[in-house]
Scaffold this motif. Structure first.
Motif, PDB file in Angstrom:
ATOM      1  N   HIS A 181      22.445  13.759  15.419  1.00 42.20           N
ATOM      2  CA  HIS A 181      21.018  13.977  15.244  1.00 42.20           C
ATOM      3  C   HIS A 181      20.574  13.083  14.087  1.00 42.20           C
ATOM      4  O   HIS A 181      21.405  12.457  13.410  1.00 42.20           O
ATOM      5  N   LEU A 182      19.257  13.035  13.851  1.00 40.09           N
ATOM      6  CA  LEU A 182      18.704  12.142  12.832  1.00 40.09           C
ATOM      7  C   LEU A 182      17.616  12.851  12.048  1.00 40.09           C
ATOM      8  O   LEU A 182      16.782  13.564  12.621  1.00 40.09           O
ATOM      9  N   ILE A 183      17.633  12.653  10.734  1.00 36.19           N
ATOM     10  CA  ILE A 183      16.496  12.985   9.883  1.00 36.19           C
ATOM     11  C   ILE A 183      16.205  11.765   9.012  1.00 36.19           C
ATOM     12  O   ILE A 183      17.003  10.828   8.934  1.00 36.19           O
ATOM     13  N   PHE A 184      15.054  11.760   8.368  1.00 33.73           N
ATOM     14  CA  PHE A 184      14.648  10.601   7.582  1.00 33.73           C
ATOM     15  C   PHE A 184      15.167  10.707   6.150  1.00 33.73           C
ATOM     16  O   PHE A 184      15.132  11.777   5.548  1.00 33.73           O
ATOM     17  N   GLY A 185      15.604   9.576   5.609  1.00 33.45           N
ATOM     18  CA  GLY A 185      16.138   9.568   4.252  1.00 33.45           C
ATOM     19  C   GLY A 185      15.260   8.892   3.230  1.00 33.45           C
ATOM     20  O   GLY A 185      15.440   9.067   2.022  1.00 33.45           O
ATOM     21  N   GLY A 186      14.298   8.081   3.681  1.00 31.27           N
ATOM     22  CA  GLY A 186      13.424   7.396   2.738  1.00 31.27           C
ATOM     23  C   GLY A 186      12.738   6.211   3.375  1.00 31.27           C
ATOM     24  O   GLY A 186      13.077   5.780   4.482  1.00 31.27           O
ATOM     25  N   GLU A 187      11.740   5.684   2.661  1.00 34.21           N
ATOM     26  CA  GLU A 187      10.991   4.519   3.116  1.00 34.21           C
ATOM     27  C   GLU A 187      10.636   3.652   1.920  1.00 34.21           C
ATOM     28  O   GLU A 187      10.331   4.157   0.838  1.00 34.21           O
ATOM     29  N   GLU A 188      10.641   2.357   2.155  1.00 35.79           N
ATOM     30  CA  GLU A 188      10.136   1.407   1.174  1.00 35.79           C
ATOM     31  C   GLU A 188       9.121   0.521   1.881  1.00 35.79           C
ATOM     32  O   GLU A 188       9.385   0.009   2.969  1.00 35.79           O
ATOM     33  N   TRP A 189       7.959   0.366   1.252  1.00 31.44           N
ATOM     34  CA  TRP A 189       6.871  -0.398   1.847  1.00 31.44           C
ATOM     35  C   TRP A 189       6.375  -1.472   0.887  1.00 31.44           C
ATOM     36  O   TRP A 189       6.280  -1.244  -0.325  1.00 31.44           O
ATOM     37  N   TRP A 190       6.025  -2.634   1.467  1.00 29.68           N
ATOM     38  CA  TRP A 190       5.344  -3.711   0.766  1.00 29.68           C
ATOM     39  C   TRP A 190       4.064  -4.021   1.531  1.00 29.68           C
ATOM     40  O   TRP A 190       4.085  -4.210   2.757  1.00 29.68           O
ATOM     41  N   PHE A 191       2.928  -4.077   0.827  1.00 25.67           N
ATOM     42  CA  PHE A 191       1.634  -4.346   1.461  1.00 25.67           C
ATOM     43  C   PHE A 191       1.061  -5.656   0.918  1.00 25.67           C
ATOM     44  O   PHE A 191       1.152  -5.945  -0.278  1.00 25.67           O
ATOM     45  N   TYR A 192       0.430  -6.423   1.812  1.00 29.46           N
ATOM     46  CA  TYR A 192       0.077  -7.808   1.499  1.00 29.46           C
ATOM     47  C   TYR A 192      -1.424  -8.077   1.467  1.00 29.46           C
ATOM     48  O   TYR A 192      -1.860  -9.230   1.543  1.00 29.46           O
ATOM     49  N   GLY A 193      -2.220  -7.043   1.338  1.00 31.39           N
ATOM     50  CA  GLY A 193      -3.647  -7.245   1.126  1.00 31.39           C
ATOM     51  C   GLY A 193      -4.443  -7.493   2.382  1.00 31.39           C
ATOM     52  O   GLY A 193      -5.608  -7.907   2.302  1.00 31.39           O
TER      53      GLY A 193
ATOM     54  N   TRP B 279      -6.370   7.273  -5.585  1.00 28.71           N
ATOM     55  CA  TRP B 279      -6.573   7.066  -7.019  1.00 28.71           C
ATOM     56  C   TRP B 279      -6.965   5.621  -7.302  1.00 28.71           C
ATOM     57  O   TRP B 279      -7.821   5.346  -8.149  1.00 28.71           O
ATOM     58  N   ALA B 280      -6.363   4.675  -6.582  1.00 31.70           N
ATOM     59  CA  ALA B 280      -6.629   3.252  -6.833  1.00 31.70           C
ATOM     60  C   ALA B 280      -8.041   2.847  -6.445  1.00 31.70           C
ATOM     61  O   ALA B 280      -8.578   1.854  -6.968  1.00 31.70           O
ATOM     62  N   GLY B 281      -8.681   3.577  -5.539  1.00 32.53           N
ATOM     63  CA  GLY B 281     -10.065   3.303  -5.184  1.00 32.53           C
ATOM     64  C   GLY B 281     -10.241   2.100  -4.275  1.00 32.53           C
ATOM     65  O   GLY B 281      -9.292   1.450  -3.847  1.00 32.53           O
ATOM     66  N   HIS B 282     -11.501   1.772  -4.001  1.00 28.06           N
ATOM     67  CA  HIS B 282     -11.823   0.735  -3.027  1.00 28.06           C
ATOM     68  C   HIS B 282     -11.424  -0.662  -3.477  1.00 28.06           C
ATOM     69  O   HIS B 282     -11.190  -1.545  -2.638  1.00 28.06           O
ATOM     70  N   ASP B 283     -11.354  -0.895  -4.786  1.00 32.24           N
ATOM     71  CA  ASP B 283     -11.014  -2.226  -5.291  1.00 32.24           C
ATOM     72  C   ASP B 283      -9.568  -2.321  -5.755  1.00 32.24           C
ATOM     73  O   ASP B 283      -9.145  -3.365  -6.260  1.00 32.24           O
ATOM     74  N   GLY B 284      -8.820  -1.257  -5.589  1.00 29.99           N
ATOM     75  CA  GLY B 284      -7.400  -1.277  -5.898  1.00 29.99           C
ATOM     76  C   GLY B 284      -6.582  -1.313  -4.618  1.00 29.99           C
ATOM     77  O   GLY B 284      -7.116  -1.278  -3.507  1.00 29.99           O
ATOM     78  N   MET B 285      -5.261  -1.373  -4.777  1.00 28.78           N
ATOM     79  CA  MET B 285      -4.396  -1.436  -3.599  1.00 28.78           C
ATOM     80  C   MET B 285      -2.978  -1.033  -3.971  1.00 28.78           C
ATOM     81  O   MET B 285      -2.461  -1.432  -5.025  1.00 28.78           O
ATOM     82  N   VAL B 286      -2.362  -0.239  -3.111  1.00 26.44           N
ATOM     83  CA  VAL B 286      -0.934   0.035  -3.248  1.00 26.44           C
ATOM     84  C   VAL B 286      -0.190  -1.203  -2.755  1.00 26.44           C
ATOM     85  O   VAL B 286      -0.361  -1.625  -1.610  1.00 26.44           O
ATOM     86  N   ARG B 287       0.617  -1.798  -3.622  1.00 26.06           N
ATOM     87  CA  ARG B 287       1.362  -2.997  -3.252  1.00 26.06           C
ATOM     88  C   ARG B 287       2.782  -2.666  -2.787  1.00 26.06           C
ATOM     89  O   ARG B 287       3.315  -3.321  -1.896  1.00 26.06           O
ATOM     90  N   HIS B 288       3.395  -1.644  -3.391  1.00 24.79           N
ATOM     91  CA  HIS B 288       4.797  -1.354  -3.082  1.00 24.79           C
ATOM     92  C   HIS B 288       5.076   0.116  -3.363  1.00 24.79           C
ATOM     93  O   HIS B 288       4.596   0.673  -4.360  1.00 24.79           O
ATOM     94  N   THR B 289       5.814   0.741  -2.476  1.00 18.45           N
ATOM     95  CA  THR B 289       6.301   2.103  -2.724  1.00 18.45           C
ATOM     96  C   THR B 289       7.766   2.171  -2.308  1.00 18.45           C
ATOM     97  O   THR B 289       8.185   1.518  -1.342  1.00 18.45           O
ATOM     98  N   LYS B 290       8.522   2.946  -3.038  1.00 18.35           N
ATOM     99  CA  LYS B 290       9.905   3.244  -2.659  1.00 18.35           C
ATOM    100  C   LYS B 290      10.099   4.745  -2.807  1.00 18.35           C
ATOM    101  O   LYS B 290      10.134   5.278  -3.917  1.00 18.35           O
TER     102      LYS B 290
END
Length: 404
Positions: A101-113, A334-345
């Motif tokens: 079976h499978l469960i999720f262990g984590g995610e890492e994301w990079w966003f490019y605008g 929190w970052a608002g309309h002029d901010g951006m999440v660039r990376h999460t781990k």
């Protein structure tokens, strides 16, 4: 010599092992998966934020969105996983492992605008990256496998990259050990005063940045905390709503694709699910419920306590990809309309169980005026916990903020 015969030696317990014979040769290879037929619609965006309990008006309120600098409904950054196949874990669940079976262990994301707008269509390139096997209290020999996905839009623009970690294990061993059965008590019954307290936290967070005003980089300090958020109490209804917001779960929305030139690219093969958790691909041509995933298939345990126990999860529980989206949405708000999440781990430490709530608490831990992204960033440590303080997610993120 005594006349007593020697006691027979006890046989050593049989060592459990995962059968990885169909996994090793796939490491590093491009793999196939599902591709959505249709572009993203405004209803898709609204359904997604509704399921994520993310009432940012930019993503559902037509009048608000038109008056914003975007001029129209715009999808949240988290929707990239909803426009993918298999909750974003297709590329990390590769190879036949019988009885697993499978469960999720984590995610890492990079966003490019590159924002996802109504009418956009995402395409995915997937690769099985690597794996390791460790002994866990939960299920004995347990595989942590990682896969990478590159998300581009119909214009070829790079939208995001994702690295997903899947946890694959022997379901029968997890059921026998019953780790969560031993840890969990009864599903929590919330009193009216407790529910009012939860709703007070939720409402305060909704008002914390509804207008989308971005904090300026110069005004943010290490040690600053973000407003607290809460989601829940989680229920079978909320888990079902989340599942139905992933577009590939809708009948007939996707088709199988394979990378060109790859022999045996692992498109829709059987990963080795235990009885009662597999798909019937042929039967689904007539009755699409047979590959629905929730009625029939590997996600049944999310809404059925008996099925959850069969895979070691004790009761109905939420989705790892949902927790990853919660993190991105919370930070983007929190970052608002002029901010951006660039990376999460995000490392997933435990599931969101039926009856629990999930709290979000975050702190600024670093400021980077000159970052590798070429823009000012703040680094945030985010933790998701349940009402008892149990940790569900540890997340580190980098967020772009505007300068004056």
């Amino acid at each position: 010599m005594s006349g007593k015969s020697a006691a027979p030696e006890k046989a050593a317990p049989e060592k459990l092992e995962l059968d990885l014979s169909d996994v090793d040769h796939r490491v590093g290879q491009l793999v196939g998966g599902g591709q959505l037929y249709d572009p993203c619609s405004s209803s898709d965006v609204r359904r997604w934020v509704m399921a994520m309990d993310y009432p940012n008006p930019l993503h559902w309120d037509e009048q608000f969105a038109r008056a914003s600098r975007f001029g129209e409904i715009t999808a949240p950054q988290s929707i990239a996983v909803a426009l993918d196949f298999g909750h974003g874990a297709q590329q990390a669940c590769v190879g036949y492992i019988p009885g697993s079976h499978l469960i999720f262990g984590g995610e890492e994301w990079w966003f490019y605008g590159v924002p996802v707008r109504v009418g956009d269509k995402l395409f995915q390139e997937r690769r099985f990256h690597d794996y390791k096997v460790v002994e866990t209290k939960f299920a004995g020999p347990t595989m942590f496998s990682r896969g990478d996905t590159v998300h581009t839009n119909q214009r070829g623009a790079l939208v995001a990259r994702e690295r997903s970690t899947a946890i694959r294990y022997l379901a029968s061993e997890a059921e026998k050990r019953g780790m969560y059965e031993n840890q969990l008590g009864a599903v929590k019954h919330w009193t009216n005063p407790e529910l009012l307290a939860v709703e007070k936290v939720r409402h305060a967070w909704l008002l914390s940045n509804r207008e989308g005003v971005s904090p300026h980089f110069a005004d943010v300090r290490v040690g600053d905390t973000l407003p607290r958020r809460v989601i829940g109490p989680h229920s079978i209804a909320s888990f079902t709503t989340e599942y139905r917001a992933f577009l590939f779960n809708i009948w007939g929305t996707s088709h199988w694709t394979a990378p060109p030139g790859v022999e045996d690219p692992w498109i829709n093969q059987d990963p080795g699910w235990v009885d009662g958790f597999g798909f019937d691909e042929e039967g689904a041509r007539i009755d699409p419920r047979l590959r629905d995933g929730l009625y029939v298939g590997p996600s049944r345990g999310h809404i059925d306590a008996d099925k959850a126990s069969e895979v070691g999860m004790a009761r109905a529980y939420g989705y790892g990809a949902t927790m990853g989206a919660w993190c991105t949405d919370y930070l983007a708000y929190w970052a608002g309309h002029d901010g951006m999440v660039r990376h999460t781990k995000a490392n997933f430490r435990g599931p969101a169980f039926e009856g629990d709530v999930t709290y979000f608490d975050a702190e600024i831990v670093d400021r980077q005026a000159d970052s590798a992204w070429g823009v000012p960033l703040v680094q945030v440590k985010l933790k998701l916990t349940n009402q008892d303080g149990g940790v569900l997610v540890d997340c580190t993120a980098e967020i772009e903020l505007p300068v004056r």
